[in-house]
Design an enzyme around this catalytic site. Structure first.
Site, short mmCIF file in Angstrom:
data_model
loop_
_atom_site.label_atom_id
_atom_site.label_comp_id
_atom_site.label_asym_id
_atom_site.label_seq_id
_atom_site.Cartn_x
_atom_site.Cartn_y
_atom_site.Cartn_z
N ARG A 121 0.84 -1.21 0.00
CA ARG A 121 0.00 0.00 0.00
C ARG A 121 0.87 1.26 0.00
NH1 ARG A 121 -0.53 4.70 2.58
NH2 ARG A 121 -0.04 3.67 4.54
N ASP A 122 1.57 1.54 1.09
CA ASP A 122 2.33 2.80 1.17
C ASP A 122 3.49 2.77 0.17
OD1 ASP A 122 3.07 5.28 2.05
OD2 ASP A 122 3.38 4.72 4.14
N HIS A 151 5.13 4.65 12.60
CA HIS A 151 5.17 4.57 11.13
C HIS A 151 6.20 5.59 10.65
CE1 HIS A 151 2.93 4.11 7.17
NE2 HIS A 151 3.49 5.30 6.97
N CYS A 157 11.28 7.42 -4.50
CA CYS A 157 12.39 7.02 -5.34
C CYS A 157 13.66 7.52 -4.68
CB CYS A 157 12.24 7.64 -6.73
SG CYS A 157 13.73 7.42 -7.71
N ASN A 186 9.26 3.99 3.37
CA ASN A 186 9.18 3.69 4.80
C ASN A 186 10.47 3.01 5.26
OD1 ASN A 186 6.31 3.27 3.53
ND2 ASN A 186 5.97 3.71 5.67
#
Ligand code: HMG
Ligand code: MG
Length: 316
Positions: A26-27, A218, A251, A260
């Site tokens: 997802r992230d 997170h 990137c 993350n």
């Protein structure tokens, strides 16, 4: 691939087990330039589960124009039927919840912002309007027996507003808990947190009645602080940590866009500390190398590079 593992030397005052909340599909993928084919996403999630990750954020039920990388949520979820893991999804509003419920989703996350600028940019709402948008989503989800996570972004700094006061973060955190979120995930969206700041926020949240057992962290790794911040959170008693396989997302060659905390880097540290995760680091690394080949760019994770026998991202 070399099979080296760190020597396990426990340190005092840390949890015995950490639950890793894997956010790569997802992230990670929402921030990749390329839209990954749905069958590759499904294989990716199955491989992550096989590597021992038991919570894998699968996708988002947001407006497809806002996040085209995840516009295939309806096609993805049925492909995950046999996957043995919790598969939470992001849901911003009732329209998103309806879509998720139709597909039999069992766990969702709403996602608020501690700052007005990001609330506007990410949700087209003020902070308070976003909470008002989430309230019926959380109520209906809980009524349907779903588990609900509440994310809070920009907890440590904001690209438009700069420093974010701890009081402001605590106020919005409280709102997410008050509308019924089971868990609160503190987002360092732009990676500016440092360990003392992390511990100060956790202490302030505890003082406001938000127990550490409900808190996840997170961290994005823009400034290379994610692992240090994670250790600070573990020392405070946090035992749920978000991470992205291979450090996917953003990137590494584009200014200010990074992913993350890499799950492999996290698992390496936790293995060294003797903390249980249930994750097979070799299988996870192989998955990230496989995914990097699909994306056509190497993983920025130092652990992936070391374990896959390469010394620089260019060699992968
Ligand atoms: P909006 O434009 O204000 O939407 O966007 P609206 O409520 O005005 O509705 C406009 C149209 O969109 C309507 O269609 C709705 O039906 C449709 P129309 O009637 O005009 O034909 N619509 C939808 N369609 C499909 N699915 C939906 C949906 N909702 C409305 N769920 C909205 C508001 C919240 C929808 C939009 O801003 C949005 O989708 N935002 C999502 C942004 C996002 O996903 N960001 C990334 C996740 S957050 C993150 O990454 C941070 C995190 O990792 C933590 C950290 O690092 O800090 C979690
Ligand atoms: Mg994030």
């Amino acid at each position: 691939m070399s099979a080296s593992l760190p020597m396990s030397v426990p340190a005092a005052g840390l949890p015995a087990r950490v639950r890793i909340h894997e956010v790569g599909p997802r992230d990670g993928l929402q921030n990749e330039k390329m839209v990954v084919p749905v069958e590759v996403k499904a294989d990716f999630i199955a491989r992550l589960a096989d590597a021992g990750l038991d919570t894998i954020e699968a996708t988002s039920f947001v407006h497809p124009k806002w996040v085209p990388q995840l516009a295939d949520a309806e096609a993805l979820m049925p492909r995950l039927e046999g996957v043995d893991a919790r598969l939470p999804v992001l849901v911003p509003n009732e329209r998103g919840l309806d879509r998720a419920l139709t597909l039999g989703v069992r766990e969702i996350a709403v996602f608020g912002s501690a700052t007005e600028s990001f609330a506007k940019a990410n949700l087209n709402r003020t902070v308070d309007e976003s909470i008002a948008m989430f309230a019926p989503v959380v109520a209906r989800a809980r009524e349907a027996g779903l588990r609900v996570r509440g994310y809070l972004s920009m907890c440590f700094g904001d690209p438009w507003e700069g420093a974010v006061e701890i009081d402001q973060v605590v106020r919005v955190s409280r709102s997410l808990i008050d509308i019924g979120c089971d868990e609160l995930s503190l987002g360092d969206t732009i990676g500016v947190a440092t360990p003392g700041h992390v511990q100060a926020l956790l202490t302030a949240l505890n003082a406001a009645g938000v127990g550490t057992e409900r808190i996840a962290v997170h961290f994005h790794d823009t400034y290379g602080q994610a692992l240090a911040n994670t250790l600070a959170a573990l020392q405070h008693g946090v035992s749920t940590v978000d991470a992205s396989a291979g450090g996917l997302g953003g990137c590494p060659y584009a200014k200010s866009a990074t992913g993350n905390l890499a799950t492999e880097d996290l698992v390496w540290m936790l293995n060294g500390l003797g903390i249980e995760t249930g994750v097979d680091l070799g299988a996870l690394t192989a998955t990230s190398v496989w995914m990097a080949a699909h994306l056509g760019r190497p993983s920025p994770s130092r652990t992936v590079r070391a374990l896959s026998g390469t010394t620089s991202p260019q060699e992968q």
